[in-house]
Design an enzyme around this catalytic site. Structure first.
Site, mmCIF file in Angstrom:
data_model
loop_
_atom_site.group_PDB
_atom_site.id
_atom_site.type_symbol
_atom_site.label_atom_id
_atom_site.label_comp_id
_atom_site.label_asym_id
_atom_site.label_seq_id
_atom_site.Cartn_x
_atom_site.Cartn_y
_atom_site.Cartn_z
ATOM 1 N N TYR A 1 11.903 -7.641 9.759
ATOM 2 C CA TYR A 1 12.010 -6.233 10.112
ATOM 3 C C TYR A 1 10.968 -5.892 11.174
ATOM 4 O O TYR A 1 9.796 -6.218 11.024
ATOM 5 C CB TYR A 1 11.794 -5.315 8.887
ATOM 6 C CG TYR A 1 11.877 -3.871 9.312
ATOM 7 C CD1 TYR A 1 13.103 -3.231 9.413
ATOM 8 C CD2 TYR A 1 10.728 -3.180 9.707
ATOM 9 C CE1 TYR A 1 13.191 -1.930 9.880
ATOM 10 C CE2 TYR A 1 10.802 -1.873 10.168
ATOM 11 C CZ TYR A 1 12.041 -1.260 10.255
ATOM 12 O OH TYR A 1 12.131 0.026 10.726
ATOM 13 N N ARG B 1 -2.752 10.972 0.934
ATOM 14 C CA ARG B 1 -3.555 11.752 1.889
ATOM 15 C C ARG B 1 -4.094 12.996 1.198
ATOM 16 O O ARG B 1 -3.310 13.754 0.633
ATOM 17 C CB ARG B 1 -2.616 12.164 3.007
ATOM 18 C CG ARG B 1 -3.221 12.187 4.334
ATOM 19 C CD ARG B 1 -2.142 12.577 5.327
ATOM 20 N NE ARG B 1 -1.610 11.451 6.053
ATOM 21 C CZ ARG B 1 -0.484 11.513 6.747
ATOM 22 N NH1 ARG B 1 0.232 12.625 6.774
ATOM 23 N NH2 ARG B 1 -0.070 10.474 7.417
ATOM 24 N N ARG C 1 19.320 9.145 1.386
ATOM 25 C CA ARG C 1 18.855 10.166 2.340
ATOM 26 C C ARG C 1 20.027 10.969 2.877
ATOM 27 O O ARG C 1 21.154 10.472 2.951
ATOM 28 C CB ARG C 1 18.190 9.513 3.569
ATOM 29 C CG ARG C 1 17.121 8.521 3.258
ATOM 30 C CD ARG C 1 16.206 8.319 4.422
ATOM 31 N NE ARG C 1 16.781 7.503 5.501
ATOM 32 C CZ ARG C 1 16.131 7.178 6.607
ATOM 33 N NH1 ARG C 1 14.899 7.618 6.815
ATOM 34 N NH2 ARG C 1 16.699 6.431 7.533
ATOM 35 N N ARG D 1 0.843 -1.195 0.000
ATOM 36 C CA ARG D 1 0.000 0.000 0.000
ATOM 37 C C ARG D 1 0.882 1.249 0.000
ATOM 38 O O ARG D 1 1.983 1.245 0.554
ATOM 39 C CB ARG D 1 -0.978 0.015 1.184
ATOM 40 C CG ARG D 1 -0.388 -0.377 2.535
ATOM 41 C CD ARG D 1 -1.463 -0.491 3.575
ATOM 42 N NE ARG D 1 -1.953 0.814 3.992
ATOM 43 C CZ ARG D 1 -1.345 1.595 4.870
ATOM 44 N NH1 ARG D 1 -0.206 1.232 5.422
ATOM 45 N NH2 ARG D 1 -1.858 2.750 5.204
ATOM 46 N N GLU E 1 23.208 8.463 3.601
ATOM 47 C CA GLU E 1 22.862 7.043 3.733
ATOM 48 C C GLU E 1 22.886 6.387 2.348
ATOM 49 O O GLU E 1 22.115 6.772 1.471
ATOM 50 C CB GLU E 1 21.462 6.957 4.358
ATOM 51 C CG GLU E 1 21.081 5.599 4.850
ATOM 52 C CD GLU E 1 19.759 5.636 5.627
ATOM 53 O OE1 GLU E 1 19.640 6.406 6.599
ATOM 54 O OE2 GLU E 1 18.845 4.904 5.225
ATOM 55 N N ASP F 1 9.766 -2.502 13.731
ATOM 56 C CA ASP F 1 9.986 -1.176 14.289
ATOM 57 C C ASP F 1 10.242 -1.330 15.786
ATOM 58 O O ASP F 1 9.953 -2.383 16.378
ATOM 59 C CB ASP F 1 8.753 -0.288 14.054
ATOM 60 C CG ASP F 1 8.826 0.437 12.716
ATOM 61 O OD1 ASP F 1 9.943 0.751 12.272
ATOM 62 O OD2 ASP F 1 7.764 0.698 12.130
ATOM 63 N N ARG G 1 19.790 -6.506 2.958
ATOM 64 C CA ARG G 1 20.331 -5.296 2.340
ATOM 65 C C ARG G 1 21.145 -4.616 3.426
ATOM 66 O O ARG G 1 20.780 -4.627 4.615
ATOM 67 C CB ARG G 1 19.211 -4.342 1.896
ATOM 68 C CG ARG G 1 18.600 -4.693 0.575
ATOM 69 C CD ARG G 1 19.550 -4.663 -0.609
ATOM 70 N NE ARG G 1 19.815 -3.318 -1.119
ATOM 71 C CZ ARG G 1 20.762 -3.056 -2.013
ATOM 72 N NH1 ARG G 1 21.563 -4.006 -2.461
ATOM 73 N NH2 ARG G 1 20.928 -1.819 -2.452
HETATM 74 P P1 FAD Z 1 19.715 -4.987 17.153
HETATM 75 O O1 FAD Z 1 19.562 -3.581 17.511
HETATM 76 O O2 FAD Z 1 20.378 -5.308 15.873
HETATM 77 O O3 FAD Z 1 20.483 -5.736 18.336
HETATM 78 C C1 FAD Z 1 21.101 -6.986 18.165
HETATM 79 C C2 FAD Z 1 22.430 -6.926 18.867
HETATM 80 O O4 FAD Z 1 23.030 -8.237 18.861
HETATM 81 C C3 FAD Z 1 23.436 -5.997 18.185
HETATM 82 O O5 FAD Z 1 23.881 -5.032 19.091
HETATM 83 C C4 FAD Z 1 24.554 -6.925 17.742
HETATM 84 O O6 FAD Z 1 25.825 -6.331 17.841
HETATM 85 C C5 FAD Z 1 24.415 -8.070 18.737
HETATM 86 N N1 FAD Z 1 24.994 -9.334 18.233
HETATM 87 C C6 FAD Z 1 24.750 -9.935 17.058
HETATM 88 N N2 FAD Z 1 25.496 -11.055 16.951
HETATM 89 C C7 FAD Z 1 26.217 -11.159 18.084
HETATM 90 C C8 FAD Z 1 27.179 -12.099 18.539
HETATM 91 N N3 FAD Z 1 27.561 -13.154 17.811
HETATM 92 N N4 FAD Z 1 27.728 -11.916 19.762
HETATM 93 C C9 FAD Z 1 27.366 -10.847 20.532
HETATM 94 N N5 FAD Z 1 26.472 -9.925 20.122
HETATM 95 C C10 FAD Z 1 25.904 -10.074 18.928
HETATM 96 N N6 FAD Z 1 12.389 1.502 14.069
HETATM 97 C C11 FAD Z 1 11.500 2.460 14.421
HETATM 98 O O7 FAD Z 1 10.616 2.218 15.238
HETATM 99 N N7 FAD Z 1 11.604 3.725 13.896
HETATM 100 C C12 FAD Z 1 12.563 4.069 12.994
HETATM 101 O O8 FAD Z 1 12.616 5.214 12.538
HETATM 102 C C13 FAD Z 1 13.491 3.062 12.591
HETATM 103 N N8 FAD Z 1 14.458 3.359 11.708
HETATM 104 C C14 FAD Z 1 15.325 2.370 11.321
HETATM 105 C C15 FAD Z 1 16.322 2.701 10.394
HETATM 106 C C16 FAD Z 1 17.208 1.722 9.975
HETATM 107 C C17 FAD Z 1 18.255 2.079 8.976
HETATM 108 C C18 FAD Z 1 17.085 0.389 10.454
HETATM 109 C C19 FAD Z 1 18.005 -0.690 9.959
HETATM 110 C C20 FAD Z 1 16.118 0.071 11.396
HETATM 111 C C21 FAD Z 1 15.221 1.051 11.838
HETATM 112 N N9 FAD Z 1 14.261 0.773 12.807
HETATM 113 C C22 FAD Z 1 13.365 1.759 13.174
HETATM 114 C C23 FAD Z 1 14.160 -0.563 13.449
HETATM 115 C C24 FAD Z 1 15.001 -0.680 14.752
HETATM 116 O O9 FAD Z 1 16.351 -0.463 14.439
HETATM 117 C C25 FAD Z 1 14.796 -2.090 15.330
HETATM 118 O O10 FAD Z 1 13.451 -2.258 15.704
HETATM 119 C C26 FAD Z 1 15.652 -2.410 16.574
HETATM 120 O O11 FAD Z 1 16.929 -1.883 16.510
HETATM 121 C C27 FAD Z 1 15.751 -3.916 16.718
HETATM 122 O O12 FAD Z 1 16.389 -4.255 17.929
HETATM 123 P P2 FAD Z 1 17.057 -5.681 18.115
HETATM 124 O O13 FAD Z 1 17.490 -5.770 19.528
HETATM 125 O O14 FAD Z 1 16.165 -6.757 17.592
HETATM 126 O O15 FAD Z 1 18.299 -5.711 17.105
#
Ligand code: FAD
Length: 371
Positions: free
Chosen positions: A350, A176, A282, A172, A302, A352, A251
Site C-alpha cells: 500500500y 490528540r 463509509r 499506533r 463503501e 499513498d 481486500r
Molecule cells: P493504480 O492506480 O492501481 O494503477 C495501476 C494501473 O495498472 C491501473 O489503472 C490498472 O488498470 C492497470 N493495469 C493493471 N493490470 C494491467 C494489465 N494487465 N494491462 C494493462 N493495464 C493494467 N492515497 C492517498 O494519498 N490519499 C488517499 O486519500 C488515498 N485513498 C485511497 C483510498 C482507497 C480506497 C485506495 C484503494 C487507495 C487510496 N490511496 C490514497 C492510494 C492511491 O490510490 C495509490 O497511491 C495510487 O492510486 C497508486 O497508483 P498506482 O499507479 O501504483 O496504481
C-alpha cells in the site's frame, strides 16, 4: 528496431509520473491500460458537475515539499482539510481521536480529564504483550474508543473479528489532546481543483507519449514487448508470472454511487460508520471535497468485500503468508532483464499518492542511469 524506449503497463499515478519524466528526458513512451480511462485508482469522473472519486475517496497529503511542488505543476489544490465524522449507532463523533471526541464520549472538557480516563482504561488491559488487534487497540486507547470507534469498522474492513486479527495491523493510534479535527499531521494537504483525472491527463500530454486504453497487456504481451526496449509494469506481480507460486491476496471494495436530488446530504465529505451492523464502512459525499454549490449531490457507500480474482485488488494483505509469497515473486522479478516492477500492484504494497510519486521519480532516475 524498438519504436519506444519504454512500454508502461498501467496509466495510474506511478505509470504516469514515470511516463512524464521519461518524455521530458527525450524518451519515447507507450503507456497502456486495461481500463478505458487513465488515472488508475485516483480517477475522478464528473457527475452533476461534481468530481466523483470513482475508486474511493482520495485526499492528497504530504510532508515532502519536493513532492508537493511536483504535483502543483499539474493542478491547483484547494485547502481541503480531512476531518471525517464517525457515526456509531446514530451518535456522532469527531475523528481523529481528539478533545472533541473525548468530550462527545465522556463529557470531559480538559486534556487532563481525558488522559486520566484513557490511562485508567489502558491499565484495565494489564501489561502483557497484546496478542491480537483487539488487545493491541485497547492497550493503546482503552476500551471505550475501541468499542465505539475501532471495533466494528475494523471488523468490516478485514472481514474478521478483531480478536482474530494480528496485532501488527495497528501499530499506533494517534490520540490528540487538542480540539483539532484535522486527520492528517502533514504540512501539505488538499484536493486538486477540477479532479485527479486532469492531473494525469496533463502529465501524459506530451508528444513523446502514446496512450492506448482498453488494452490488457497479457492479451498481446509479445507484440507489445517487441515494440519497446524496456517495460515498466505496474500490474499485479503474481499475474505477470502467471500465478506460478499461487495468488497473492487482497481486500476488495464495492462502491455504490447515488445521485440525490438534494443539495447537501451529510454536510461533510467523509462519514465513517463504526458499528458492526451497518454493512458499509463509509459514505462519501463528493461535492464537499471541492466546496461545491451544485443543486444535486453525489454520494458513495463503501463496502469492504472479500477479494476474488475477478474483483479489483485494493489493499494488499501483508501478513506472513502473503509476504513470503511476495518475496518469491520479488526474487523472480530480479532476474527479469527487460521489466521493471512498480506501483502498488507491482510491489504488492500500500502506498499513498505522495509515496507513489516519490518512488516513481526515484525509480525513473535509476532506470535512466542504468541505460
Ligand atoms: P493504480 O492506480 O492501481 O494503477 C495501476 C494501473 O495498472 C491501473 O489503472 C490498472 O488498470 C492497470 N493495469 C493493471 N493490470 C494491467 C494489465 N494487465 N494491462 C494493462 N493495464 C493494467 N492515497 C492517498 O494519498 N490519499 C488517499 O486519500 C488515498 N485513498 C485511497 C483510498 C482507497 C480506497 C485506495 C484503494 C487507495 C487510496 N490511496 C490514497 C492510494 C492511491 O490510490 C495509490 O497511491 C495510487 O492510486 C497508486 O497508483 P498506482 O499507479 O501504483 O496504481
Amino acid at each position: 528496431m524498438s519504436m519506444f524506449d519504454y512500454l508502461i503497463v498501467g496509466a495510474g499515478l506511478y505509470g504516469s509520473v514515470f511516463a512524464r519524466e521519461a518524455a521530458l528526458a527525450g524518451k519515447k513512451v507507450k503507456i497502456i491500460d486495461i481500463r478505458s480511462h487513465v488515472g488508475g485508482n485516483i480517477y475522478t469522473e464528473e457527475m452533476e458537475g461534481i468530481n466523483v472519486h470513482k475508486y474511493g475517496a482520495h485526499i492528497f497529503h504530504t510532508n515532502d515539499k519536493k513532492v508537493w511542488d511536483y504535483i502543483q505543476q499539474f493542478a491547483e489544490f484547494n485547502r481541503f482539510t480531512n476531518s471525517p465524522m464517525a457515526n456509531y449507532k446514530g451518535q456522532l463523533y469527531n475523528l481523529p481521536f481528539n478533545m472533541n471526541t473525548f468530550h462527545q464520549l465522556w463529557n470531559v472538557t480538559t486534556p487532563d480529564e481525558a488522559k486520566t480516563i484513557i490511562q485508567t482504561q489502558q491499565a484495565e488491559f494489564g501489561s502483557s504483550e497484546p496478542s491480537n488487534l483487539e488487545e493491541q487497540a485497547i492497550s493503546l486507547v482503552g476500551k471505550d474508543i475501541y468499542e465505539k470507534l475501532i471495533k466494528g469498522y475494523t471488523e468490516k474492513q478485514w472481514g474478521r473479528p478483531c480478536n482474530e486479527l494480528p496485532a501488527f495491523i495497528i501499530n499506533r493510534l494517534p490520540v490528540r489532546f487538542t480540539y483539532d479535527n484535522n486527520y492528517f499531521n502533514d504540512k501539505y494537504q488538499g484536493i486538486p481543483i477540477g479532479g485527479y483525472t486532469k492531473i494525469i491527463e496533463k502529465m501524459l500530454d506530451h508528444p513523446n507519449i502514446e496512450i492506448q486504453l482498453g488494452t490488457d497487456y497479457f492479451s498481446q504481451k509479445e507484440q507489445l514487448n517487441s515494440e519497446a526496449k524496456k517495460v515498466i509494469y505496474t500490474g499485479m506481480i503474481d499475474q505477470y508470472f502467471n500465478y506460478e507460486y499461487g495468488h497473492l491476496e487482497y481486500r476488495s471494495l464495492h462502491f455504490d454511487t447515488k445521485v440525490l436530488d438534494i443539495e447537501n446530504y451529510q454536510g461533510n465529505a467523509v462519514f465513517n460508520y463504526t458499528d458492526s451492523e451497518t454493512p458499509y464502512t463509509r459514505i462519501i459525499e463528493h461535492k464537499h471535497f471541492e466546496s461545491g454549490n451544485q443543486e444535486k449531490t453525489v454520494i458513495t457507500y463503501e463496502y469492504p468485500v472479500e477479494w476474488t480474482p475477478e474483483k479489483e485488488p485494493y489493499y494488499p494483505i501483508n501478513d506472513k503468508k502473503n509476504s513470503e509469497l511476495y518475496r518469491k515473486y520479488y526474487q523472480k522479478a530480479q532476474s527479469e532483464q527487460k521489466t521493471v516492477f512498480g506501483g502498488r500492484l507491482g510491489l504488492y504494497q500500500y502506498f499513498d499518492m505522495h509515496q507513489i510519486i516519490k518512488v516513481a521519480l526515484q525509480t525513473f532516475k535509476k532506470v535512466i542511469a542504468d541505460n
